[in-house]
Design a protein around this motif. Structure first.
Motif, PDB file in Angstrom:
ATOM      1  N   MET A  13       0.841  -1.193   0.000  1.00 32.72           N
ATOM      2  CA  MET A  13       0.000   0.000   0.000  1.00 32.72           C
ATOM      3  C   MET A  13       0.878   1.246   0.000  1.00 32.72           C
ATOM      4  N   GLN A  14       1.916   1.233   0.844  1.00 35.66           N
ATOM      5  CA  GLN A  14       2.797   2.396   0.917  1.00 35.66           C
ATOM      6  C   GLN A  14       3.574   2.583  -0.378  1.00 35.66           C
ATOM      7  N   THR A  15       4.120   1.509  -0.927  1.00 34.58           N
ATOM      8  CA  THR A  15       4.908   1.609  -2.161  1.00 34.58           C
ATOM      9  C   THR A  15       4.089   2.239  -3.280  1.00 34.58           C
ATOM     10  N   THR A  16       2.855   1.768  -3.438  1.00 35.19           N
ATOM     11  CA  THR A  16       1.996   2.275  -4.518  1.00 35.19           C
ATOM     12  C   THR A  16       1.615   3.732  -4.274  1.00 35.19           C
ATOM     13  N   ALA A  17       1.176   4.037  -3.057  1.00 37.71           N
ATOM     14  CA  ALA A  17       0.763   5.404  -2.748  1.00 37.71           C
ATOM     15  C   ALA A  17       1.942   6.368  -2.825  1.00 37.71           C
TER      16      ALA A  17
ATOM     17  N   LEU B  60      -9.845   8.164  -2.297  1.00 37.88           N
ATOM     18  CA  LEU B  60     -10.932   8.441  -1.352  1.00 37.88           C
ATOM     19  C   LEU B  60     -10.487   9.282  -0.160  1.00 37.88           C
ATOM     20  N   VAL B  61      -9.365   8.898   0.471  1.00 38.75           N
ATOM     21  CA  VAL B  61      -8.962   9.569   1.718  1.00 38.75           C
ATOM     22  C   VAL B  61      -7.533  10.110   1.691  1.00 38.75           C
ATOM     23  N   GLY B  62      -6.809   9.900   0.586  1.00 37.82           N
ATOM     24  CA  GLY B  62      -5.464  10.450   0.486  1.00 37.82           C
ATOM     25  C   GLY B  62      -4.377   9.468   0.886  1.00 37.82           C
ATOM     26  N   PRO B  63      -3.117   9.779   0.554  1.00 35.38           N
ATOM     27  CA  PRO B  63      -2.016   8.833   0.771  1.00 35.38           C
ATOM     28  C   PRO B  63      -1.624   8.641   2.224  1.00 35.38           C
ATOM     29  N   ALA B  64      -1.885   9.606   3.088  1.00 34.85           N
ATOM     30  CA  ALA B  64      -1.416   9.513   4.476  1.00 34.85           C
ATOM     31  C   ALA B  64      -1.963   8.267   5.167  1.00 34.85           C
ATOM     32  N   TRP B  65      -3.216   7.917   4.882  1.00 33.90           N
ATOM     33  CA  TRP B  65      -3.798   6.742   5.529  1.00 33.90           C
ATOM     34  C   TRP B  65      -3.157   5.458   5.028  1.00 33.90           C
ATOM     35  N   CYS B  66      -2.674   5.450   3.802  1.00 28.59           N
ATOM     36  CA  CYS B  66      -1.940   4.282   3.297  1.00 28.59           C
ATOM     37  C   CYS B  66      -0.658   4.084   4.108  1.00 28.59           C
ATOM     38  N   PHE B  67       0.038   5.195   4.396  1.00 26.36           N
ATOM     39  CA  PHE B  67       1.279   5.105   5.155  1.00 26.36           C
ATOM     40  C   PHE B  67       1.004   4.735   6.616  1.00 26.36           C
ATOM     41  N   MET B  68      -0.082   5.268   7.182  1.00 26.88           N
ATOM     42  CA  MET B  68      -0.425   4.955   8.563  1.00 26.88           C
ATOM     43  C   MET B  68      -0.773   3.469   8.719  1.00 26.88           C
ATOM     44  N   LEU B  69      -1.564   2.925   7.795  1.00 25.23           N
ATOM     45  CA  LEU B  69      -1.921   1.507   7.870  1.00 25.23           C
ATOM     46  C   LEU B  69      -0.693   0.619   7.698  1.00 25.23           C
ATOM     47  N   ASN B  70       0.253   1.058   6.859  1.00 27.72           N
ATOM     48  CA  ASN B  70       1.495   0.298   6.725  1.00 27.72           C
ATOM     49  C   ASN B  70       2.224   0.224   8.059  1.00 27.72           C
TER      50      ASN B  70
END
Length: 413
Positions: free
Chosen positions: A40-44, A177-187
């Motif tokens: 998720m982080q790599t893609t975002a 939908l919610v922006g890249p920050a949530w991708c990094f947080m979930l990672n």
């Protein structure tokens, strides 16, 4: 007469043999959750960089920064992996990577993120990976018996590519939908799964290099083994060429999605996921074969199929056809990487495995930034399709040279 249910049971037992081991089950499921977050982080992150800069070359700069530490530190990381408990080393590196993910999330949430921030964090992530990769590759042998090593490595690739299939697609949707920050947080949160799994393992003490020897002496011992084993040396060269000139094409996915396919972040996620789906299929294929005796021939098929599929991809701008080709190329590349990994580990003595896999890791991960840099710069000047074709021809040339000069590879069992 064969009972169908018994046939299915035997097939499942052969395909998932490594999951019979408790420690490997903990590793498998913990890593799968963590890798889902990592993809998720790599893609975002890739699409964020492209949004901030509009430059495929900058995508290459970020990839280069992430891989530079592989050249400087991975060999030493292999020495460390042979000197300290690998589980302990992995816990430390996973915590470091978790912290970096949270830092990036904080920068994006606060609205102050800049391209140079991503480069610096990528560089630090590369430092953690330089110690993580040799230990992680050698660690599988501590989780399963030797006869199930190929299956364990195949299932490792299965979990990696299951995450590759789902993580990028989810990242593309979440990004919009919610922006890249949530991708990094979930990672960052996902690392808790693998850290917890490592903590719960019961690992017997393995062979370690004597501490009274110098790190340089230990390193020379590992390098000497590789230099005097032509098959191991050739397999590592093949992995390096594939990493630099073949796998590097994925660096261009954000630009390819926008410029070739007319898409967006969701399209980028679909490209990554298609490649991951193919690799997942390839890993399951290898796992299902069990303790098969034609690894060298199957590896050879992959070395020719992968670059030819990359060339084919450059002749279409239709999303569905591109995705289909990426599925096939993902399957082909996993034949190369999975089987080369398994064969190198099978041929290497236990006491040298950390150092040999450090060289393997340095070549694999170290050539990625070189590939990312050159493919980004070439794409900036002559276009993405020409860059991919150039790399594919280089991989094809190496495959042909190995086929002619090192026929022992095809005989490996």
């Amino acid at each position: 007469m064969t009972i169908p249910s018994l046939q299915r049971s035997t097939f499942a037992a052969r395909t998932f043999a490594a999951l019979r081991y408790r420690n490997y089950r903990l590793w498998f499921f913990g890593q799968m959750v963590s890798l889902f977050g990592s993809w998720m982080q790599t893609t975002a992150q890739g699409f964020l960089v492209f949004q901030l800069t509009g430059s495929p070359a900058y995508l290459g700069y970020v990839g280069f920064a992430a891989g530079v530490p592989a050249w400087a530190l991975t060999l030493y990381g292999g020495v460390v992996a042979d000197r300290v408990p690998r589980r302990t080393l992995l816990i430390v590196t996973q915590i470091a990577q978790m912290a970096l993910a949270f830092i990036l999330a904080g920068l994006v949430f606060s609205g102050i993120v800049q391209p140079w921030h991503i480069i610096v964090l990528s560089l630090l992530l590369g430092v953690a990976n330089a110690f993580d990769a040799p230990a992680r590759l050698a660690f599988v042998r501590e989780l399963v018996d030797k006869e199930d090593l190929t299956n364990g490595i195949a299932l490792n690739a299965t979990m990696f590519n299951l995450a590759t299939t789902t993580g990028p697609a989810m990242a593309g949707v979440m990004y919009n939908l919610v922006g890249p920050a949530w991708c990094f947080m979930l990672n960052g949160i996902s690392f808790l799964a693998v850290i917890g799994a490592l903590w719960r393992m019961r690992i017997a003490s393995g062979p370690v290099a004597p501490r009274n020897a110098s790190a340089w002496r230990d390193l020379r011992e590992g390098l000497s083994y590789i230099l005097h084993e032509p098959v191991v040396r050739t397999l590592i060269v093949l992995v390096g060429a594939t990493s630099c000139f073949g796998i590097s094409f994925a660096t261009l996915f954000p630009a390819w999605a926008v410029r070739i396919l007319g898409g967006d972040a969701t399209t980028t996620g679909l490209l990554q996921s298609a490649r991951g789906l193919g690799a997942l299929m390839g890993a399951l294929l290898i796992a299902s074969l069990g303790r098969f005796q034609f690894k060298g021939r199957l590896l050879t098929v992959g070395t020719f199929a992968f670059p030819l599929l990359l060339i084919l991809m450059t002749f279409t701008n239709r999303l569905w056809l591109t995705l289909a080709i990426l599925v096939a190329s993902g399957l082909a590349v996993i034949l190369i990487m999975n089987l080369a990994n398994a064969l190198v580990q099978t041929l290497t003595p236990d006491a040298l495995r950390g150092r040999v896999m450090a060289v393997y890791s340095m070549v694999f991960f170290g050539m990625m930034p070189v590939g990312a840099l050159w493919v980004g710069v070439v794409a900036e000047r002559v276009g993405e399709p020409a860059a991919v074709i150039s790399g594919a021809l280089a991989v094809l040339g190496v495959a042909g040279a190995i086929f002619v000069a090192v026929p022992q590879i095809r005989a490996l069992r």
